[in-house]
Motif scaffolding. Structure first.
Motif, PDB file in Angstrom:
ATOM      1  N   VAL A  64       0.833  -1.209   0.000  1.00  0.00           N
ATOM      2  CA  VAL A  64       0.000   0.000   0.000  1.00  0.00           C
ATOM      3  C   VAL A  64       0.866   1.257   0.000  1.00  0.00           C
ATOM      4  O   VAL A  64       0.531   2.254  -0.653  1.00  0.00           O
ATOM      5  CB  VAL A  64      -0.996  -0.012   1.181  1.00  0.00           C
ATOM      6  CG1 VAL A  64      -0.346   0.377   2.491  1.00  0.00           C
ATOM      7  CG2 VAL A  64      -2.173   0.909   0.903  1.00  0.00           C
ATOM      8  N   THR A  65       1.989   1.212   0.702  1.00  0.00           N
ATOM      9  CA  THR A  65       2.857   2.394   0.755  1.00  0.00           C
ATOM     10  C   THR A  65       3.475   2.683  -0.601  1.00  0.00           C
ATOM     11  O   THR A  65       3.495   3.846  -1.053  1.00  0.00           O
ATOM     12  CB  THR A  65       3.969   2.191   1.804  1.00  0.00           C
ATOM     13  OG1 THR A  65       3.367   1.977   3.086  1.00  0.00           O
ATOM     14  CG2 THR A  65       4.874   3.408   1.878  1.00  0.00           C
ATOM     15  N   ARG A  66       3.977   1.667  -1.260  1.00  0.00           N
ATOM     16  CA  ARG A  66       4.612   1.890  -2.567  1.00  0.00           C
ATOM     17  C   ARG A  66       3.595   2.327  -3.616  1.00  0.00           C
ATOM     18  O   ARG A  66       3.879   3.200  -4.446  1.00  0.00           O
ATOM     19  CB  ARG A  66       5.365   0.628  -3.003  1.00  0.00           C
ATOM     20  CG  ARG A  66       6.568   0.340  -2.118  1.00  0.00           C
ATOM     21  CD  ARG A  66       7.324  -0.889  -2.544  1.00  0.00           C
ATOM     22  NE  ARG A  66       8.438  -1.168  -1.640  1.00  0.00           N
ATOM     23  CZ  ARG A  66       9.174  -2.267  -1.681  1.00  0.00           C
ATOM     24  NH1 ARG A  66       8.920  -3.212  -2.584  1.00  0.00           N
ATOM     25  NH2 ARG A  66      10.166  -2.437  -0.815  1.00  0.00           N
ATOM     26  N   LEU A  67       2.416   1.744  -3.570  1.00  0.00           N
ATOM     27  CA  LEU A  67       1.366   2.196  -4.487  1.00  0.00           C
ATOM     28  C   LEU A  67       0.978   3.640  -4.191  1.00  0.00           C
ATOM     29  O   LEU A  67       0.734   4.436  -5.107  1.00  0.00           O
ATOM     30  CB  LEU A  67       0.137   1.290  -4.365  1.00  0.00           C
ATOM     31  CG  LEU A  67       0.228  -0.087  -5.025  1.00  0.00           C
ATOM     32  CD1 LEU A  67      -0.977  -0.936  -4.631  1.00  0.00           C
ATOM     33  CD2 LEU A  67       0.301   0.041  -6.553  1.00  0.00           C
ATOM     34  N   ALA A  68       0.928   3.988  -2.908  1.00  0.00           N
ATOM     35  CA  ALA A  68       0.551   5.349  -2.523  1.00  0.00           C
ATOM     36  C   ALA A  68       1.612   6.357  -2.945  1.00  0.00           C
ATOM     37  O   ALA A  68       1.286   7.484  -3.347  1.00  0.00           O
ATOM     38  CB  ALA A  68       0.328   5.424  -1.014  1.00  0.00           C
ATOM     39  N   ILE A  69       2.887   5.987  -2.865  1.00  0.00           N
ATOM     40  CA  ILE A  69       3.952   6.881  -3.315  1.00  0.00           C
ATOM     41  C   ILE A  69       3.806   7.158  -4.806  1.00  0.00           C
ATOM     42  O   ILE A  69       3.875   8.306  -5.254  1.00  0.00           O
ATOM     43  CB  ILE A  69       5.339   6.274  -2.998  1.00  0.00           C
ATOM     44  CG1 ILE A  69       5.606   6.348  -1.488  1.00  0.00           C
ATOM     45  CG2 ILE A  69       6.442   7.007  -3.764  1.00  0.00           C
ATOM     46  CD1 ILE A  69       6.866   5.617  -1.054  1.00  0.00           C
ATOM     47  N   ASN A  70       3.551   6.115  -5.580  1.00  0.00           N
ATOM     48  CA  ASN A  70       3.349   6.304  -7.024  1.00  0.00           C
ATOM     49  C   ASN A  70       2.110   7.145  -7.301  1.00  0.00           C
ATOM     50  O   ASN A  70       2.123   8.040  -8.156  1.00  0.00           O
ATOM     51  CB  ASN A  70       3.225   4.939  -7.722  1.00  0.00           C
ATOM     52  CG  ASN A  70       4.524   4.162  -7.708  1.00  0.00           C
ATOM     53  OD1 ASN A  70       5.601   4.743  -7.600  1.00  0.00           O
ATOM     54  ND2 ASN A  70       4.432   2.853  -7.804  1.00  0.00           N
ATOM     55  N   ALA A  71       1.025   6.858  -6.569  1.00  0.00           N
ATOM     56  CA  ALA A  71      -0.214   7.612  -6.775  1.00  0.00           C
ATOM     57  C   ALA A  71      -0.034   9.070  -6.374  1.00  0.00           C
ATOM     58  O   ALA A  71      -0.596   9.975  -7.006  1.00  0.00           O
ATOM     59  CB  ALA A  71      -1.348   6.974  -5.965  1.00  0.00           C
ATOM     60  N   SER A  72       0.759   9.326  -5.333  1.00  0.00           N
ATOM     61  CA  SER A  72       0.999  10.701  -4.891  1.00  0.00           C
ATOM     62  C   SER A  72       1.734  11.505  -5.953  1.00  0.00           C
ATOM     63  O   SER A  72       1.470  12.694  -6.142  1.00  0.00           O
ATOM     64  CB  SER A  72       1.820  10.701  -3.594  1.00  0.00           C
ATOM     65  OG  SER A  72       1.102  10.107  -2.544  1.00  0.00           O
ATOM     66  N   ARG A  76       0.084  14.797  -7.547  1.00  0.00           N
ATOM     67  CA  ARG A  76       0.727  16.114  -7.500  1.00  0.00           C
ATOM     68  C   ARG A  76       0.665  16.780  -8.871  1.00  0.00           C
ATOM     69  O   ARG A  76       0.412  17.987  -8.965  1.00  0.00           O
ATOM     70  CB  ARG A  76       2.176  15.972  -7.042  1.00  0.00           C
ATOM     71  CG  ARG A  76       2.951  17.274  -7.064  1.00  0.00           C
ATOM     72  CD  ARG A  76       4.269  17.167  -6.322  1.00  0.00           C
ATOM     73  NE  ARG A  76       4.066  17.050  -4.886  1.00  0.00           N
ATOM     74  CZ  ARG A  76       5.059  17.020  -3.998  1.00  0.00           C
ATOM     75  NH1 ARG A  76       6.310  17.088  -4.392  1.00  0.00           N
ATOM     76  NH2 ARG A  76       4.799  16.929  -2.708  1.00  0.00           N
ATOM     77  N   ALA A  77       0.875  16.011  -9.923  1.00  0.00           N
ATOM     78  CA  ALA A  77       0.802  16.570 -11.276  1.00  0.00           C
ATOM     79  C   ALA A  77      -0.616  17.038 -11.590  1.00  0.00           C
ATOM     80  O   ALA A  77      -0.818  18.108 -12.171  1.00  0.00           O
ATOM     81  CB  ALA A  77       1.261  15.526 -12.296  1.00  0.00           C
ATOM     82  N   ARG A  78      -1.626  16.259 -11.166  1.00  0.00           N
ATOM     83  CA  ARG A  78      -3.013  16.647 -11.418  1.00  0.00           C
ATOM     84  C   ARG A  78      -3.373  17.910 -10.651  1.00  0.00           C
ATOM     85  O   ARG A  78      -4.126  18.755 -11.135  1.00  0.00           O
ATOM     86  CB  ARG A  78      -3.966  15.517 -11.024  1.00  0.00           C
ATOM     87  CG  ARG A  78      -3.900  14.293 -11.906  1.00  0.00           C
ATOM     88  CD  ARG A  78      -5.130  13.410 -11.718  1.00  0.00           C
ATOM     89  NE  ARG A  78      -5.361  13.036 -10.338  1.00  0.00           N
ATOM     90  CZ  ARG A  78      -4.814  11.993  -9.743  1.00  0.00           C
ATOM     91  NH1 ARG A  78      -3.968  11.223 -10.420  1.00  0.00           N
ATOM     92  NH2 ARG A  78      -5.099  11.691  -8.491  1.00  0.00           N
TER      93      ARG A  78
END
Length: 291
Positions: A64-72, A76-78
Motif C-alpha cells: 500500500v505504501t509503494r502504491l501510494a507513493i506512485n499515486a501521490s 501532485r501533477a493533477r
C-alpha cells in the motif's frame, strides 16, 4: 485456490485493512482514492504466493505504501491544474473510525496540508512512523532505503511540520471557536468576525471548479471578515447547520432545505485566533461525510 486458502486470505486482509486505509488516506488526502488503492492491494494479495510471505502485515503495508507513493506523484501533477485551492477530502471519523484506528497523528487538515508539500517518500516515512509507529528497520525495508536515510526523512518532515504550524487549539476550544465563527458569518457580524480571526487569517474554498467559490485564498483578518459579510444573506438562506466531526476535529456539515450535505467547514485555530477556515464544497469530495 482452495476455499480454505481464500478464507484465510480474506481474514488476514480484513484484519489489516483499517491500517491500509489509514496509510492510503493520509498519503493521498482522498478517501475515494484510498479505497481504490486498497482494492488494488487486495487484488495483489489474492494473486500473491502467500505461502512465501513471512509477515502479511509487512507485505500489505509495503504494497500500500509503494502504491501510494506512485499515486501521490501522479496526484501532485493533477493538482497543478486543479481549479482553485486543493483541500484534503474530509472524512467523518465518528462514523468511520477505521482511519484513526491506530493513532490519530497525521490526520488533521493542518498536518495533511503540510504533508502535501513534502515529497511522497518523506510523507510516507513520516506517516508510517508518527501515525503507525513503525520501527526504523521496517521503514527502511518498506521504502527500500537504509535506516539512517529514513531517520533523516522523518526528521526533515517533523521539522517542516513544526515550522509551518502554530500550536493548534483542539477539542472543546476549537469547537467553541468554530461555532462562534459560523454564528458570526451567518449573521454577517463584521466586528465579531474580526475579533475571532487571527491577523493573518486565510480562508480556503475547494469547489473543484464545480461550485462557484473563490478560486484564490482570501487573506488577512479584515479582508476575510468582509468576504464573509458580503454574501452572508445569500449563502446562508435555508441552510441547516449540523455539528459533527471530520478528521478527528470539530466540523460543521451544511445542508440546504433538507437536502444532502453541500459543504463541510472546519477551522484551524491557535492562541492568536482562527488561522485558517477550510471550506469543502466540491461534490466529488463529499462522499465520505454523512449522506
Amino acid at each position: 485456490m482452495a476455499d480454505g486458502d481464500l478464507d484465510e486470505a480474506v481474514a488476514i486482509f480484513t484484519e489489516v485493512r483499517p491500517r491500509l486505509m489509514g496509510i492510503a488516506y493520509r498519503m493521498l488526502g482522498s478517501h475515494s482514492e484510498a479505497e481504490d488503492l486498497v482494492q488494488e492491494v487486495w487484488l495483489r494479495w489474492q494473486a500473491a504466493d502467500r505461502s512465501a510471505v513471512v509477515s502479511p502485515v509487512a507485505y500489505l503495508s509495503t504494497a500500500v505504501t509503494r502504491l501510494a507513493i506512485n499515486a501521490s506523484q501522479s496526484a501532485r501533477a493533477r493538482r497543478e491544474t486543479y481549479i482553485g485551492p486543493w483541500l484534503p477530502e474530509p472524512v467523518d471519523t465518528s462514523a468511520d473510525p477505521l482511519l484513526g484506528a491506530e493513532r490519530g497523528e497525521a490526520l488533521s487538515f493542518a498536518v495533511l496540508l503540510v504533508l502535501e508539500r513534502l515529497s511522497p517518500t518523506e510523507r510516507a516515512a513520516y506517516i508510517l512512523r508518527e501515525a503507525f509507529d513503525y520501527p526504523y528497520d521496517e521503514l527502511a525495508a518498506i521504502l527500500q532505503s537504509t535506516e539512517a536515510a529514513v531517520r533523516q526523512l522523518v526528521s526533515r518532515a517533523r521539522k517542516r511540520i513544526r515550522a509551518e504550524r502554530r500550536t493548534e487549539i483542539t477539542g472543546p476550544q476549537q469547537r467553541k471557536l468554530l461555532t462562534a465563527f459560523v454564528a458570526a458569518a451567518r449573521s454577517g457580524d463584521l466586528d465579531e468576525l474580526e475579533q475571532l480571526l487571527a491577523k493573518d487569517a486565510i480562508s480556503y474554498s475547494d469547489g473543484g471548479g464545480i461550485r462557484q467559490v473563490s478560486r484564490f485564498p482570501v487573506v488577512g483578518r479584515s479582508t476575510v471578515a468582509k468576504y464573509f459579510r458580503a454574501f452572508h444573506e445569500r449563502f446562508w438562506a435555508g441552510v441547516e447547520v449540523e455539528a459533527g466531526t471530520a478528521n478527528n476535529q470539530a466540523a460543521v456539515f451544511l445542508r440546504r432545505d433538507g437536502g444532502p450535505v453541500f459543504a463541510v467547514c472546519t477551522i484551524v485555530a491557535s492562541d492568536d485566533g482562527i488561522d485558517e477556515i477550510l471550506w469543502m464544497m466540491n461534490p466529488a469530495k463529499l462522499t465520505a461525510v454523512p449522506a
